[in-house]
Design an enzyme around this catalytic site. Structure first.
Site, PDB file in Angstrom:
ATOM      1  N   ASN A 119       0.575  -1.182   0.167  1.00 20.36           N
ATOM      2  CA  ASN A 119       0.131  -0.125  -0.007  1.00 20.36           C
ATOM      3  C   ASN A 119       0.512   1.399   0.437  1.00 20.36           C
ATOM      4  O   ASN A 119       0.254   2.109  -0.325  1.00 20.36           O
ATOM      5  CB  ASN A 119      -1.054  -0.150   1.450  1.00 20.36           C
ATOM      6  CG  ASN A 119      -1.885   1.419   1.469  1.00 20.36           C
ATOM      7  OD1 ASN A 119      -2.323   1.600   0.817  1.00 20.36           O
ATOM      8  ND2 ASN A 119      -1.337   2.236   2.594  1.00 20.36           N
ATOM      9  N   ASP A 178       1.474   7.224   0.168  1.00 21.35           N
ATOM     10  CA  ASP A 178       0.748   6.051  -0.206  1.00 21.35           C
ATOM     11  C   ASP A 178       0.557   6.235  -1.749  1.00 21.35           C
ATOM     12  O   ASP A 178       0.665   6.866  -2.654  1.00 21.35           O
ATOM     13  CB  ASP A 178      -1.055   6.931   0.055  1.00 21.35           C
ATOM     14  CG  ASP A 178      -2.008   5.371   0.186  1.00 21.35           C
ATOM     15  OD1 ASP A 178      -1.923   5.023   0.935  1.00 21.35           O
ATOM     16  OD2 ASP A 178      -3.058   5.654  -1.235  1.00 21.35           O
ATOM     17  N   ASP A 208      -0.966  -7.302   4.471  1.00 21.33           N
ATOM     18  CA  ASP A 208      -0.251  -5.552   5.228  1.00 21.33           C
ATOM     19  C   ASP A 208      -1.717  -4.721   4.227  1.00 21.33           C
ATOM     20  O   ASP A 208      -1.397  -3.960   3.524  1.00 21.33           O
ATOM     21  CB  ASP A 208       0.469  -5.166   5.039  1.00 21.33           C
ATOM     22  CG  ASP A 208      -0.060  -3.777   6.222  1.00 21.33           C
ATOM     23  OD1 ASP A 208      -0.255  -4.276   7.560  1.00 21.33           O
ATOM     24  OD2 ASP A 208       1.002  -2.654   6.058  1.00 21.33           O
ATOM     25  N   HIS A 212      -7.140  -0.563   3.059  1.00 23.75           N
ATOM     26  CA  HIS A 212      -6.683   1.147   2.060  1.00 23.75           C
ATOM     27  C   HIS A 212      -6.073   1.120   0.564  1.00 23.75           C
ATOM     28  O   HIS A 212      -5.737   2.355   0.755  1.00 23.75           O
ATOM     29  CB  HIS A 212      -5.303   1.606   2.825  1.00 23.75           C
ATOM     30  CG  HIS A 212      -5.747   1.407   4.361  1.00 23.75           C
ATOM     31  ND1 HIS A 212      -6.271   2.974   4.703  1.00 23.75           N
ATOM     32  CD2 HIS A 212      -5.377   1.094   5.233  1.00 23.75           C
ATOM     33  CE1 HIS A 212      -6.191   3.340   6.330  1.00 23.75           C
ATOM     34  NE2 HIS A 212      -5.527   1.991   5.893  1.00 23.75           N
ATOM     35  N   GLU A 240      -4.835  -8.521   5.909  1.00 29.15           N
ATOM     36  CA  GLU A 240      -5.014  -7.683   6.481  1.00 29.15           C
ATOM     37  C   GLU A 240      -6.973  -6.429   6.255  1.00 29.15           C
ATOM     38  O   GLU A 240      -6.593  -6.003   6.056  1.00 29.15           O
ATOM     39  CB  GLU A 240      -4.457  -7.187   7.109  1.00 29.15           C
ATOM     40  CG  GLU A 240      -4.648  -6.737   8.130  1.00 29.15           C
ATOM     41  CD  GLU A 240      -3.607  -5.539   8.530  1.00 29.15           C
ATOM     42  OE1 GLU A 240      -3.558  -4.910  10.264  1.00 29.15           O
ATOM     43  OE2 GLU A 240      -3.397  -4.958   8.248  1.00 29.15           O
TER      44      GLU A 240
END
Length: 476
Positions: A119, A178, A208, A212, A240
């Site tokens: 991410n 990001d 992970d 997002h 996750e």
């Protein structure tokens, strides 16, 4: 990875006496154990010496790629979740050591799953220009030879509103740069990194921070992975996702399995409070079906930011993990961690921040997976795979018992008095080792034994805050 987890609801309801759980296929016969922050050579040794022989199915290893080095903060655990390149040189070891670990674990029958950070990259305050753990220099939004400014989203501020899905997916998680995961360049770069790992024998990934990223971005990256060499299997992927009113775990099931965060709240609270009977119909209280859920009692995040039970809770914690390994819901994920009082503290380290060898003889390493109850239940989990919940019994409070088809039976007592009961099981007649107190070695039990009659019935006295577990793989 969330440095600050959202508060999780953990309300508990009444118990049902009707078994409601049906077994599903797990990706591996034994449980996944997260070897949190263990160095590669130590994991290799543990795969060969303990995890393989005891029936653990896979290890989840910490991110292997180059990361920031935060010496001024005491080398905290979370520096490993801030990548600066995809070269395989972290504080746990280099490429050669990683590859050797994968080979050794695979040879021991233990698959390797990598914690994949896709991410984001580093945060602006993270030793702003390096060098990273592999010697690279960088700036936030500029990682030479990997990413440049155009590869990151334009919302360059922290997420301010978790009820706004656009913000959650486009703004920054605690200052971390990001990545624009919709970009072809970003996707191809990540696919190349992940396929490099698969080519070395890595069998899967824990992804992970998935909430997002849009589901289609995650699917585009992990759907493009090569098959695992030697087996031809698709890499196992579990994501996750800390579900909330804005983002549900179910949005991501098309890409692979998903972490069921509701599980640890319900089960750990039940064991903490001694209210086990209400777990009879556990699947009805979860957001995901069993074959899409990865479950845990604790992981590296919940240990630190929202703990209910952890290694610090002794046998109560161990019994909750025993239940996780016995009850047929989800794919169980365990943790083997290091001791801490400061939630930011990193693993035991040398003066330069590299991780010291992990040893279960060193109290700095907790080694939950070696605790007798947990180690014994790893074998139980493997022995009962594919069987349904049968012969449920409870006393309405903190005492429960149940079987797994004709392969296993477990009784758990979280009350202050002894549980003395004649249990009805579906086990074949014979003498069984109680795998919570010992194991079958050279034809004899090192712990207690239980005699099961022709009718499947047996008498047992279960001490306060303890349990017994029988399975056909530990039968004399």
């Amino acid at each position: 990875m969330r440095l600050v987890l959202l508060a999780l609801a953990a309300a508990v309801g009444g118990a049902s006496m009707v078994p409601a759980a049906t077994a599903e296929s797990a990706p591996v016969r034994g449980p996944i154990v997260q070897m949190f922050q263990w160095p590669w050579e130590s994991i290799a040794r543990e795969c060969a010496d303990f995890l393989g022989p005891k029936g653990f199915g896979a290890v989840q290893v910490s991110p292997p790629q180059e990361h920031v080095v935060l010496g001024d903060k005491g080398y905290p655990w979370y520096q490993d979740y801030q990548p600066v390149s995809y070269q395989l040189k972290s504080r746990r070891g280099d490429r050669e050591q990683f590859a050797s670990m994968v080979r050794t674990c695979n040879d021991a029958g233990v698959e390797v799953y990598v914690d994949a950070v896709v991410n984001h990259m580093s945060a602006g305050s993270s030793d702003a220009s390096g060098p990273g753990s592999g010697g690279s220099t960088y700036d936030k939004y500029d990682y030479p030879g990997v990413y440049s400014d155009a590869d990151f989203h334009g919302c360059r501020r922290d997420i301010g509103n978790y009820e706004d899905k656009w913000e959650v997916r486009n703004c920054e998680l605690v200052g971390l740069a990001d990545l624009a995961t919709e970009s072809e360049h970003v996707r191809n770069t990540q696919i190349a990194y992940l396929n490099d790992l698969v080519g070395m024998g890595v069998s899967g990934f824990r992804v992970d921070g998935v909430k997002h990223m849009p589901p289609e971005d995650v699917g585009a990256v992990f759907g493009a992975l090569q098959n695992v060499p030697g087996t031809g299997a698709r890499p196992y992927v579990f994501q996750e996702v800390i579900g909330d009113s804005t983002t549900t775990a179910g949005e991501y099931t098309g890409n692979g399995d998903v972490t069921e965060f509701g599980y640890y709240g319900v089960v750990a609270n039940a064991f903490r409070d001694g209210s086990l009977a209400q777990l009879a119909n556990l699947p009805e209280r979860m957001s995901l079906p069993s074959d899409q859920a990865v479950v845990f009692i604790d992981n590296h995040d919940t240990q630190r930011s929202s703990p209910i039970l952890t290694y610090k809770d002794g046998v109560t914690y161990e019994l909750s993990v025993a239940f996780e390994l016995a009850y047929p819901y989800g794919t169980p994920q365990l943790i083997s961690s290091f001791a801490f009082d400061d939630a930011d503290a990193g693993p035991p380290a040398e003066a330069d921040g590299t991780t010291k060898a992990a040893s279960c003889e060193d109290s700095a390493w907790v080694c939950e997976h070696r605790r007798p109850i947990i180690a014994g239940m790893a074998g139980f989990h493997g022995a009962v795979q594919g069987t349904d919940l049968v012969n449920w019994w409870d006393n309405g409070g903190g005492q429960v018992a149940f079987g797994r088809g004709d392969k296993g039976f477990v009784a758990l007592n979280r009350e202050g008095g002894e549980l003395s009961q004649t249990f009805q099981s579906s086990l074949p007649a014979g003498t069984y080792c109680d795998v919570m107190s010992g194991e079958l070695v050279n034809g004899s039990c090192t712990g207690a034994t239980v005699e099961v009659g022709e009718d499947g019935r047996f008498d047992a006295a279960v001490a306060p805050n303890s349990g017994i577990a029988l399975h056909v793989g530990a039968k004399l």
